[in-house]
Design an enzyme around this catalytic site. Structure first.
Site, short mmCIF file in Angstrom:
data_model
loop_
_atom_site.label_atom_id
_atom_site.label_comp_id
_atom_site.label_asym_id
_atom_site.label_seq_id
_atom_site.Cartn_x
_atom_site.Cartn_y
_atom_site.Cartn_z
N HIS A 176 32.09 15.39 -6.54
CA HIS A 176 30.87 15.92 -5.92
C HIS A 176 29.75 14.96 -5.56
O HIS A 176 28.90 15.51 -5.33
CB HIS A 176 30.51 17.41 -6.46
N HIS A 182 36.20 22.31 -3.75
CA HIS A 182 37.12 21.79 -4.52
C HIS A 182 38.64 21.83 -3.82
O HIS A 182 39.53 21.75 -4.53
CB HIS A 182 37.60 22.71 -5.77
#
Ligand SMILES: Nc1ncnc2c1ncn2[C@@H]1O[C@H](COP(=O)(O)OP(=O)(O)O)[C@@H](O)[C@H]1O
Ligand SMILES: Nc1ncnc2c1ncn2[C@@H]1O[C@H](COP(=O)(O)OP(=O)(O)O)[C@@H](O)[C@H]1O
Ligand SMILES: [Mg+2]
Ligand SMILES: [Mg+2]
Ligand SMILES: [Mg+2]
Ligand SMILES: [Mg+2]
Lengths: 212, 354, 354, 212
Positions: C54, C216
């Site tokens: 991320h 994700h």
């Protein structure tokens, strides 16, 4: 026999139509050895030219060329914008005050045009640029003049010369413009600018002589 | 092709509108197209420009301590002289205008025309060519080295000098010096898609990279095998540091005579005594995490060979739409350049100390 | 799959090494894995963490005015309790430690274990759940709303409060308030490729998007037709503003009793009187130019409907590897939050006023 | 007949081998309804377990389970890490001080284990989680006990139950964990955690009873 102003206007309009039609083809040529925008650039520029010339139809051929050049200069961008812009601005001189042009004038117009391109872009023969078409074309026109051909014959020869000039760029290695970064990898592809120049030349032939 | 756009023809306009909406201190003019801001003090106006698709370059670097204005062309197409002409008129505060021009035939020709027009209007104007891309080996058989990511470093540093009140002549000399001390090299893992073309400019296999790629989707200098980031970064490192002297003729505007003069100039050598400002630059489609991996390899290689990284920047600063890949820029810096680098800057894409 | 990595197993380690090399003020510990820095003043330690992939979240937000430390897990895998435990021990300055936990089963469970362990060692510890993703509609039939990009805004704001010397209790209350005033919604144009999996997590046609996607690589709430950015952003806008009240039970650590208590809490309503902090966040593979187009549509829509954007941020802040797409976060702000937002921050990924 | 400590150690080693082999399969299951890491997580965790248990072979079964749980807790991450970690830590109680376990113990061990998972993760039957396998397995073991089956028979029944439990998750809509975000789109896919649980159960059967 001469080329009338109305035919010059038809020619510029016809260029606009051709670049609209050949936009993707020219862009693809430019994708192979450049940055995939030449068709888009020519299309954008000649669309503007088409708009613009409706407002100056009354003027002489010199003014029409000068306006075309200024319009290309401020709408095409890239390398081809200033080069084609300069081409028409320089070409204008031999058309100043005229409502029609003969073979002599045409020869002068194209020869002044390409000289302007060289003054800006410094291309030499064999550098794989639009100039490789214009030089072949001017040479053909000179030859027609020397041989005393009529305008019609000269234009047909000019069209063929432009095709030869464009095709000859395939085997050249680019030494100017974006394609030069590719070095030897530029060999084997027809130059986009040479191709758009050929299209313009053939468009003039077709407008005056009629579709072959 | 799937892009977050409405209309292929409107994307440059709309992205600039987006930027102006986000940063009301930036003013956007659409016809002709340019973006500018009002500097806090009276200073030399610094003006950049070039094709779009390299965001945040150019408009993202407008603000205090960096650019005064920028003229974005269509995607990957240099802007037209009327843009530079009007933008320069708008931002000139009487101290003169300096153009930053990346060395592409299109940019050079269009900016030259603008310089000539402005000179005719008695604007004090200068023009600097940026040609840092060492992937291009010679200038005899090519259009010469391209201008790429060193543009960001140069604009930051000269921006600081202008904000300090340095003159047009000083800014020009500084810019020339920075350009001769900067080298960049780029690699693509995947081509970008020019919106109007609708498909990727080239296609690479899973074990291939374009080595020595520019920022316009054109193919690189050669196609190489890709194994891992370490090997690739070591190859890029060699290209950057083992680079022979490069001499070329650059045109400069002689304000006195009102004509172009040709100046032969040679790049500076790198040494182990200097500090370097390093930019690991993403080309648009490469995530942060991978750029950090690139920086790691590069920093380790510099350590191992004695090159001293004084400052660094990692991120997307000079991109090619959604191209996957990166470039690395090394700028040899001395105390003066480091101080100018550290000076306050407040732009959409680069901000510190304010 | 072509990625700028050496070895699938080493990528998290190597990217953190890259970050530490670039920012020597950040310290990196590999076993167990965490990154931290030494704040200028004695303050509540703010600790974040979660799966990697991320970037710049989480380690990129360590620095003065934001996080004290972060515990990165493997790619898309929440970290383990030993990481939080040791990192908390390292950064605790006696003022207590506050964990920022994104609401995923894995993160919640692992952080809970760490909280229990630290409590056993007499560390004053608190834990805040972030659950801003309004794409998840209910908490009865799901694990509840996910924590996504509001994390960045929350960490910035609470980071400023902690740097000002606010207590653990004050920081907790502030964080809860920010969380209840923030909403996010994401869209993917193309999936990411998890390195260890080696191929894209899903495949979309040229006219499809995953609507309501997480960070994700999991598919979104639904697959929608994609026409243009205007239509898409308007759909996202509706999801954000037409969002009904959302009540759920969040677990909180009772430091007195040393046990978890369940607290029913409801999100705040949006209104036209407040200012909003807006984050247009790229998911990793989307270039700046497209994000600017997204911001334009969003800003125009806000203007047309009377929502007042007080601050904005456009860029890659909370990504999903190389996923193409974006998320938009709206945080309803008052004077206090805006001031904390504007306060100085100095981290690798967010920096101003210093 | 009992399960010896050496078989327990073999079982854990065998789990490690299986997760190395099935890493990509489990990851693919997780890609369909999750974040494509379950196989990677289990593989990483059980590699560590395999290393770790070589150092505690002398200890009792309870200690081995506790160590397994702690190791999973600090190496798997994600949702499955704390859940499988808790499973083994809780399971340890009924193995404390023992060098072998009987059917009764096994039943207790698994039942304590899944209770621990529920205490942490709050799953209910039908939520499409690993618990849906463990409940089916515990139920089968209880039934074998009630019917007075021997250990061998019980383990065979347990293996079959685990397959049923895992297969049953296909038709379920996920209500816990990451797959729950998919809502109805989670239906039609076998749950990755249920699948890894089934693999562990069948591995125990195979170690004790011999490959079917
Ligand atoms: N120095 C030059 N002299 C003459 N023609 C040139 C020169 N450089 C480039 N060209 C022509 O311009 C064409 C490319 O035009 P275009 O794609 O529109 O611009 P750009 O290269 O800036 O993207 C080339 O194919 C070539 O024919
Ligand atoms: N609340 C829960 N209770 C029981 N099992 C759960 C719960 N949440 C998730 N799981 C299990 O965990 C599995 C996913 O594990 P994994 O992929 O390793 O973690 P993550 O979802 O964090 O990526 C799911 O397939 C499911 O069986
Ligand atoms: Mg081109
Ligand atoms: Mg171009
Ligand atoms: Mg995970
Ligand atoms: Mg998973």
């Amino acid at each position: 026999m001469t080329i009338e102003k109305s035919q010059i206007l038809n020619w510029l309009n016809s260029c606009a139509d051709i670049f609209a039609k050949e936009r993707d083809y020219l862009t693809q040529l430019d994708a192979d050895i450049g940055d995939a925008d030449h068709g888009i650039n020519m299309n954008r520029g000649f669309e503007r030219v088409k708009d613009k010339i409706t407002t100056i139809e009354d003027q002489d051929i010199g003014t029409i060329f000068k306006t075309t050049g200024m319009t290309l200069l401020s709408s095409v961008g890239g390398a081809s914008g200033p080069l084609y812009g300069t081409f028409f601005i320089r070409a204008a001189a031999a058309g100043n005050g005229k409502q029609s042009i003969d073979l002599n004038d045409l020869c002068q117009i194209f020869s002044d045009g390409v000289d302007g391109v060289v003054a800006r872009g410094k291309a030499q023969p064999g550098d794989k640029t639009m100039c490789d078409v214009w030089w072949t074309v001017v040479e053909a026109l000179e030859k027609s003049k020397d041989e005393g051909q009529d305008l019609q014959q000269a234009l047909v020869a000019m069209g063929e010369a432009s095709e030869k000039g464009a095709a000859a760029t395939i085997e050249m290695q680019a030494k100017k413009g974006r394609a030069s970064y590719l070095g030897e990898r530029s060999i084997g592809h027809q130059d986009p600018g040479a191709t758009s120049s050929m299209m313009m030349v053939k468009a003039l032939r077709d407008v005056v002589v009629g579709q072959a | 092709m799937k892009k977050l756009i409405n209309n292929v023809d409107d994307i440059v306009k709309e992205q600039l509108e987006g930027m102006a909406l986000a940063h009301p201190e930036l003013k956007f003019n659409d016809e002709p197209r340019y973006v500018w801001h009002e500097p806090k003090q009276k200073q030399v106006a610094l003006l950049s420009g070039g094709g779009s698709g390299h965001e945040p370059l150019h408009a993202g670097f407008i603000g205090d301590g960096m650019l005064t204005g920028a003229c974005p062309g269509e995607v990957f197409t240099s802007p037209t002289p009327d843009q530079m002409y009007e933008c320069a008129q708008k931002v000139d505060a009487g101290e003169g205008v300096l153009f930053f021009v990346k060395n592409y035939t299109g940019d050079v020709l269009n900016f030259e025309t603008a310089v000539e027009l402005l000179h005719g209007d008695d604007v004090k104007v200068g023009s600097i060519i940026i040609d840092d891309d060492v992937a291009v080996k010679d200038s005899l058989y090519t259009a010469g080295r391209r201008g790429v990511a060193a543009t960001v470093l140069l604009e930051k540093i000269v921006g600081a000098a202008a904000a300090q009140g340095q003159s047009l002549e000083q800014c020009e000399a500084l810019a020339r010096r920075v350009n001769n001390q900067a080298r960049s090299f780029g690699v693509a893992l995947q081509a970008c898609t020019v919106p109007a073309a609708g498909k990727p400019s080239f296609v690479l296999a899973d074990n291939e990279v374009e080595f020595g790629v520019g920022i316009h989707g054109e193919p690189g200098i050669e196609r190489r095998e890709f194994t891992d980031v370490k090997t690739l970064v070591e190859q890029v490192f060699s290209e950057l540091v083992d680079c022979p002297d490069y001499s070329r003729t650059l045109r400069e505007w002689d304000r006195e005579k009102g004509e172009w003069t040709e100046l032969e100039t040679t790049t500076e050598r790198f040494d182990l005594d200097s500090e370097y400002i390093v930019l690991v630059n993403g080309l648009g489609g490469t995530p942060q995490c991978e750029l950090l991996g690139v920086y790691r390899e590069f920093a380790l290689k510099c350590k191992a060979t004695g090159y001293n990284i004084g400052r660094q920047l990692i991120g997307d600063y000079c991109t090619a739409l959604n191209m996957e890949g990166f470039s690395i820029t090394m700028l040899k810096a001395d105390k003066e350049l480091l101080e100018l680098w550290d000076a306050a800057v407040n732009t959409p894409a680069l901000r510190w100390k304010c």
